[in-house]
Design an enzyme around this catalytic site. Structure first.
Site, short mmCIF file in Angstrom:
data_model
loop_
_atom_site.label_atom_id
_atom_site.label_comp_id
_atom_site.label_asym_id
_atom_site.label_seq_id
_atom_site.Cartn_x
_atom_site.Cartn_y
_atom_site.Cartn_z
N GLU A 114 46.38 -14.17 -20.10
CA GLU A 114 46.27 -14.42 -18.67
C GLU A 114 46.81 -13.22 -17.89
O GLU A 114 47.57 -12.41 -18.44
CB GLU A 114 47.09 -15.67 -18.31
CG GLU A 114 46.67 -16.93 -19.06
CD GLU A 114 45.36 -17.54 -18.57
OE1 GLU A 114 44.59 -16.85 -17.88
OE2 GLU A 114 45.11 -18.71 -18.88
N HIS A 161 40.88 -13.12 -17.69
CA HIS A 161 41.51 -13.26 -19.01
C HIS A 161 40.51 -13.02 -20.13
O HIS A 161 39.31 -13.24 -19.98
CB HIS A 161 42.25 -14.60 -19.15
CG HIS A 161 41.40 -15.81 -19.34
ND1 HIS A 161 41.83 -17.08 -19.00
CD2 HIS A 161 40.16 -15.99 -19.85
CE1 HIS A 161 40.90 -17.96 -19.30
NE2 HIS A 161 39.88 -17.32 -19.81
N ASP A 194 41.41 -17.88 -30.22
CA ASP A 194 42.45 -18.75 -29.69
C ASP A 194 42.28 -20.20 -30.08
O ASP A 194 41.24 -20.61 -30.61
CB ASP A 194 42.53 -18.61 -28.15
CG ASP A 194 41.15 -18.52 -27.49
OD1 ASP A 194 40.16 -18.95 -28.11
OD2 ASP A 194 41.07 -18.01 -26.36
C1 F6R Z 1 37.54 -18.72 -25.45
C2 F6R Z 1 38.22 -17.68 -24.72
C3 F6R Z 1 38.16 -17.56 -23.24
C4 F6R Z 1 36.75 -17.67 -22.67
C5 F6R Z 1 36.77 -17.57 -21.15
C6 F6R Z 1 35.39 -17.77 -20.55
O1 F6R Z 1 37.76 -18.58 -26.84
O2 F6R Z 1 38.87 -16.90 -25.34
O3 F6R Z 1 38.72 -16.32 -22.86
O4 F6R Z 1 35.94 -16.67 -23.22
O5 F6R Z 1 37.63 -18.53 -20.63
O6 F6R Z 1 34.99 -19.08 -20.79
P1 F6R Z 1 33.53 -19.60 -20.43
O7 F6R Z 1 32.60 -18.92 -21.40
O8 F6R Z 1 33.58 -21.07 -20.67
O9 F6R Z 1 33.27 -19.21 -19.02
#
Ligand code: F6R
Length: 243
Positions: A143, A138, A67
């Site tokens: 989402e 997600h 993303d």
């Molecule tokens: C990032 C992504 C998100 C994260 C998720 C968890 O490329 O796709 O889905 O993997 O928001 O984020 P953290 O690791 O910061 O808790």
């Protein structure tokens, strides 16, 4: 589904990096699907360490990222492009021309989504896709919704996601409200999935995703239907695993 339970974040990072490095050793022209966020930083550090020790050569790989924020350019320090360079690409011998993220500045969002899907297809698909999980379940920026989205698309970020990600910005108002993301269908086409999870605050959502109902309200729950998922998670994240 294979679950590798580690003592803590550091061990999770080592195990995840070992899996990714093994993939590249076995198939030097692997297509790695990568993620951003806090969770993979340790994994990327471990990959860099293995590269510096001469244990792995990344010159043949291609990468695609899950993303990118809409409206942030590559030089913006909060963009995922910048993140990937900073945490991984600038520190290993990957060919930058073969690293791909959605273009947050694209003028035509429909075309950008189609182009990104075509890039993945032309690479022959993703060999191993790294995923983190959001507090709301997600994956990528898929989402909670009433249906699973198939292909790469542009999404409005959920309020919880903006809240969770504001730690990287000056304030919640500065967090972009939209992002490009691979769809659930795109993610599920990856030949292998590597889900990495750390910390007690992810324990409830991880249990729901792995052992709860399969529903677009918990996007990560779809992974129960993927034939080759490895979950590398620390004890805290797995503390709500059913006995
Ligand atoms: C990032 C992504 C998100 C994260 C998720 C968890 O490329 O796709 O889905 O993997 O928001 O984020 P953290 O690791 O910061 O808790």
């Amino acid at each position: 589904m294979r679950i590798i339970k580690t003592k803590d974040y550091q061990e999770m990072s080592k195990a995840a990096a070992a899996i990714l490095v093994a993939q590249v050793i076995l198939k030097p022209d692997s297509v790695l699907g990568l993620a951003t966020g806090s969770t993979p930083i340790g994994t990327y550090n471990q990959m860099v360490e293995k590269y510096e020790k001469g244990e792995v050569d990344f010159s043949g790989i291609s990468t695609v990222n899950l993303d990118e924020y809409k409206g942030l350019d590559k030089e913006n320090e909060q963009s995922y492009y910048y993140f990937m360079n900073q945490h991984l690409f600038d520190r290993i011998n990957v060919d930058k021309d073969r690293t791909h993220l959605p273009n947050g500045m694209a003028l035509d969002r429909q075309k950008e989504c189609e182009d990104f899907e075509r890039i993945i297809q032309d690479l022959g698909g993703v060999d191993i896709q790294v995923l983190g999980i959001g507090h709301n379940g997600h994956i990528g920026f898929n989402e909670p919704a009433s249906a699973f989205e198939k292909g790469t698309h542009c999404v409005a970020l959920a309020k919880e996601t903006i809240e969770a990600n504001k730690r990287f910005f000056d304030s919640a108002d500065d967090v972009p409200k939209e992002a490009y993301t691979m769809g659930i269908g795109t993610i599920m086409k990856g030949r292998k999935i590597l889900l990495i999870v750390t910390g007690e605050e992810k324990a409830d959502i991880l249990a729901k995703a792995l052992w709860g109902e399969i529903t677009p309200k918990v996007p990560a729950s779809i992974l129960q239907l993927h034939p080759d998922v490895i979950v590398v998670a620390d004890e805290a994240a797995l503390s709500k695993m059913p006995k």
